[in-house]
Design an enzyme around this catalytic site. Structure first.
Site, PDB file in Angstrom:
ATOM      1  CE  LYS A 183      -2.324  -1.708   3.597  1.00  0.00           C
ATOM      2  NZ  LYS A 183      -3.285  -1.955   4.655  1.00  0.00           N
TER       3      LYS A 183
ATOM      4  CG  ASP B 257      -7.030  -4.061   8.156  1.00  0.00           C
ATOM      5  OD1 ASP B 257      -6.536  -5.139   7.786  1.00  0.00           O
ATOM      6  OD2 ASP B 257      -7.168  -3.092   7.384  1.00  0.00           O
TER       7      ASP B 257
HETATM    8  N1  LIG Z   1     -15.989   7.639  -1.760  1.00  0.00           N
HETATM    9  C1  LIG Z   1     -15.106   6.704  -2.038  1.00  0.00           C
HETATM   10  N2  LIG Z   1     -15.397   5.730  -2.923  1.00  0.00           N
HETATM   11  C2  LIG Z   1     -14.504   4.772  -3.243  1.00  0.00           C
HETATM   12  N3  LIG Z   1     -13.286   4.711  -2.721  1.00  0.00           N
HETATM   13  C3  LIG Z   1     -12.942   5.645  -1.829  1.00  0.00           C
HETATM   14  C4  LIG Z   1     -13.834   6.679  -1.440  1.00  0.00           C
HETATM   15  N4  LIG Z   1     -13.214   7.462  -0.525  1.00  0.00           N
HETATM   16  C5  LIG Z   1     -11.985   6.938  -0.365  1.00  0.00           C
HETATM   17  N5  LIG Z   1     -11.814   5.854  -1.148  1.00  0.00           N
HETATM   18  C6  LIG Z   1     -10.605   5.014  -1.290  1.00  0.00           C
HETATM   19  O1  LIG Z   1     -10.471   4.226  -0.139  1.00  0.00           O
HETATM   20  C7  LIG Z   1      -9.119   4.155   0.264  1.00  0.00           C
HETATM   21  C8  LIG Z   1      -9.024   4.429   1.763  1.00  0.00           C
HETATM   22  O2  LIG Z   1      -9.613   3.366   2.406  1.00  0.00           O
HETATM   23  P1  LIG Z   1      -9.980   3.378   3.943  1.00  0.00           P
HETATM   24  O3  LIG Z   1     -10.654   4.650   4.256  1.00  0.00           O
HETATM   25  O4  LIG Z   1     -10.737   2.140   4.204  1.00  0.00           O
HETATM   26  O5  LIG Z   1      -8.612   3.457   4.692  1.00  0.00           O
HETATM   27  P2  LIG Z   1      -7.411   2.558   5.075  1.00  0.00           P
HETATM   28  O6  LIG Z   1      -7.488   2.233   6.501  1.00  0.00           O
HETATM   29  O7  LIG Z   1      -6.235   3.308   4.584  1.00  0.00           O
HETATM   30  O8  LIG Z   1      -7.507   1.228   4.216  1.00  0.00           O
HETATM   31  P3  LIG Z   1      -6.867  -0.198   4.547  1.00  0.00           P
HETATM   32  O9  LIG Z   1      -7.717  -0.765   5.609  1.00  0.00           O
HETATM   33  O10 LIG Z   1      -6.928  -0.956   3.254  1.00  0.00           O
HETATM   34  O11 LIG Z   1      -5.488  -0.008   5.017  1.00  0.00           O
HETATM   35  C9  LIG Z   1      -8.365   5.158  -0.569  1.00  0.00           C
HETATM   36  O12 LIG Z   1      -7.528   4.435  -1.465  1.00  0.00           O
HETATM   37  C10 LIG Z   1      -9.395   5.894  -1.368  1.00  0.00           C
HETATM   38  O13 LIG Z   1      -9.041   5.996  -2.709  1.00  0.00           O
END
Ligand SMILES: Nc1ncnc2c1ncn2[C@@H]1O[C@H](COP(=O)(O)OP(=O)(O)OP(=O)(O)O)[C@@H](O)[C@H]1O
Length: 447
Positions: free
Chosen positions: A155, A191
């Site tokens: 990531k 997670d």
């Molecule tokens: N409205 C949306 N629709 C689709 N995708 C989105 C939207 N808003 C954010 N994202 C995408 O979701 C991702 C962020 O995911 P999340 O908010 O679940 O956080 P994270 O904790 O970083 O993710 P992970 O659990 O995979 O590590 C970003 O790559 C972003 O491009």
């Protein structure tokens, strides 16, 4: 109708039923390799043992801290499990400077320890010896509930000197270097595991935790006797073991090449981990927007889209956010309110309906392939568990905010599952808080 060149560009994304069934078959084989002791070292889907064997009863009680580091956000949480199936959560999000993603190990862990210290001081907890559950969402080989060796960064993270180390130790050392708080890290968890636990806290049929956010991954409840990489798999008195699949790596040995497109190959090349996380790069939020952007710029070069326009913005890597797919696809057919906003934000001035139809078609192709592959993954897990009823707890912004993701996932799963298998897909709240606390509370007790 989209332009024939657009149709031609996206045809590699339109997986038919036969291809999806093939993905399930191949994934099933790879999962078995990950679980079995003799094939585990060369397996790409690692199926890591999580050391979490107890699903919640709802009666858990106690106060725990939790940390959540996984992608774009960093949070510290204080969770109180009340013993009656409810939990109170206080949390604070800390701005995670993106420079830390590629900085030094000390900078990263000092930042986490400093945020934890700040949170404890703000909440008057500096003298309490609270257990802490660390949700660390990168592939880790665990040797125990509080021992996790980082296998690879994913990531967009690339912090030298952490791969091969026990991240619990690195964080505990950073906490002790600061000397502000008396916290001991009792558990490290992915997670997906937090998501499963948090969902299972309310819903006893939950057997799968899924993330579709920055990255994608899933965990599920396996029979302990099948978790061969667990030292006590034949003697453990507990029947279940949560397995952290790390399914994002599926395809890293080439078995998914039959569903990948030229655009996927370009995206892969510009990431810090080329050749790795093949499945994830076809599915998750970090990559979908970039895939759309690559198709759009190809269509522009062919004179098919945004003819006569120039936009510096669209030429910049990663500039097309995955949230834009949600925007574009949320417009009712024939309406373009959100699409217009996206087009403007991408630096285009024109107002040509054909461009909007083409853009929507591209977004739909990319998001529906994501949902199809994710459905293949879930069906693989459900078949593996051989159960007829299951709840899947899900988190991640793609699943939460894409207007059709839930429906697409449901539809494709129905196409692939054996008749009679019932499933429910549900958002799991606070996996990295409540879920982590549930794991930490059990770990602290057995300590
Ligand atoms: N409205 C949306 N629709 C689709 N995708 C989105 C939207 N808003 C954010 N994202 C995408 O979701 C991702 C962020 O995911 P999340 O908010 O679940 O956080 P994270 O904790 O970083 O993710 P992970 O659990 O995979 O590590 C970003 O790559 C972003 O491009």
């Amino acid at each position: 109708m989209a332009h024939p060149e657009v149709e031609n560009a996206i045809k590699g994304f339109l997986l038919d039923q036969e291809k999806m069934a093939e993905v399930v078959d191949r994934m099933t084989k790879e999962m078995k390799m990950g679980l079995a002791k003799d094939t585990h070292p060369r397996a790409v889907i690692k199926c890591f043992v999580s050391y979490v064997q107890d699903l919640p009863t709802g009666k858990e009680r106690g106060k725990c801290l939790a940390l959540d580091l996984g992608g774009s956000n960093f949070r510290v949480l204080l969770v109180t499990l009340n013993g009656d199936g409810s939990a109170d959560i206080q949390s604070k999000s800390y701005v995670f400077p993106s420079t830390l993603m590629t900085g030094t190990s000390d900078e990263l862990f000092d930042f986490i320890a400093a945020s934890l210290g700040n949170f404890c001081i703000e909440n008057g907890l500096e003298n309490e010896a609270l257990p802490l559950g660390f949700t660390f969402s990168f592939p880790c080989q665990q040797k125990g509930i509080n021992k996790g060796t980082l296998v690879a960064w994913t990531k967009g993270f690339n912090v030298p000197g952490v791969v091969g180390k026990n991240v619990v130790e690195l964080l505990q050392q950073a906490i002790e270097r600061r000397g502000e708080v008396r916290i001991s890290i009792v558990a490290i968890l992915n997670d997906t595991v937090g998501t499963l636990m948090s969902c299972a806290f309310h819903n006893r049929n939950c057997r799968i935790g899924l993330i579709v956010g920055t990255g994608t991954n899933a965990c599920y409840v396996e029979k302990t006797v099948n978790a061969e990489c667990f030292e006590h798999y034949q003697t453990s008195p507990k029947q279940s073991m949560i397995i952290n699949c790390e399914w994002g790596a599926f395809g890293d040995n080439g078995v998914l090449d039959f569903v990948r497109t030229s655009y996927d190959r370009i995206v892969d090349k510009v990431t810090p981990n080329p050749g790795r996380q093949t499945f994830e790069k076809c599915i998750s939020g970090m990559y979908m927007g970039e895939i759309v952007r690559l198709i759009v710029i190809e269509m522009m070069a062919k004179g098919v889209m945004f003819h006569g326009e120039t936009s510096q913005q669209i030429q910049n890597r990663w500039s097309f956010q995955t949230a834009y797919l949600s925007d574009v696809e949320s417009d009712p057919i024939g309406e373009y309110r959100h699409t217009n906003k996206v087009i403007r934000e991408m630096g285009f001035l024109g107002n040509n309906e054909a461009d909007k139809i083409n853009l929507r078609r591209i977004c739909e192709a990319v998001s529906s392939r994501s949902a199809k592959l994710c459905a293949c993954g879930l069906v693989t897990l459900i078949n593996k568990m051989n159960i007829n009823e299951v709840v899947v707890g899900i988190d991640g912004s793609v699943y939460r905010y894409h207007p059709k993701y839930h429906d697409l996932l449901t539809m494709y799963m129905k196409q692939l599952l054996k008749p009679g298998v019932k499933f429910e897909l549900t958002v799991s709240e606070d996996g990295s808080g409540k879920g982590a606390a549930l794991v930490a509370a059990t770990a602290a007790q057995s300590k």
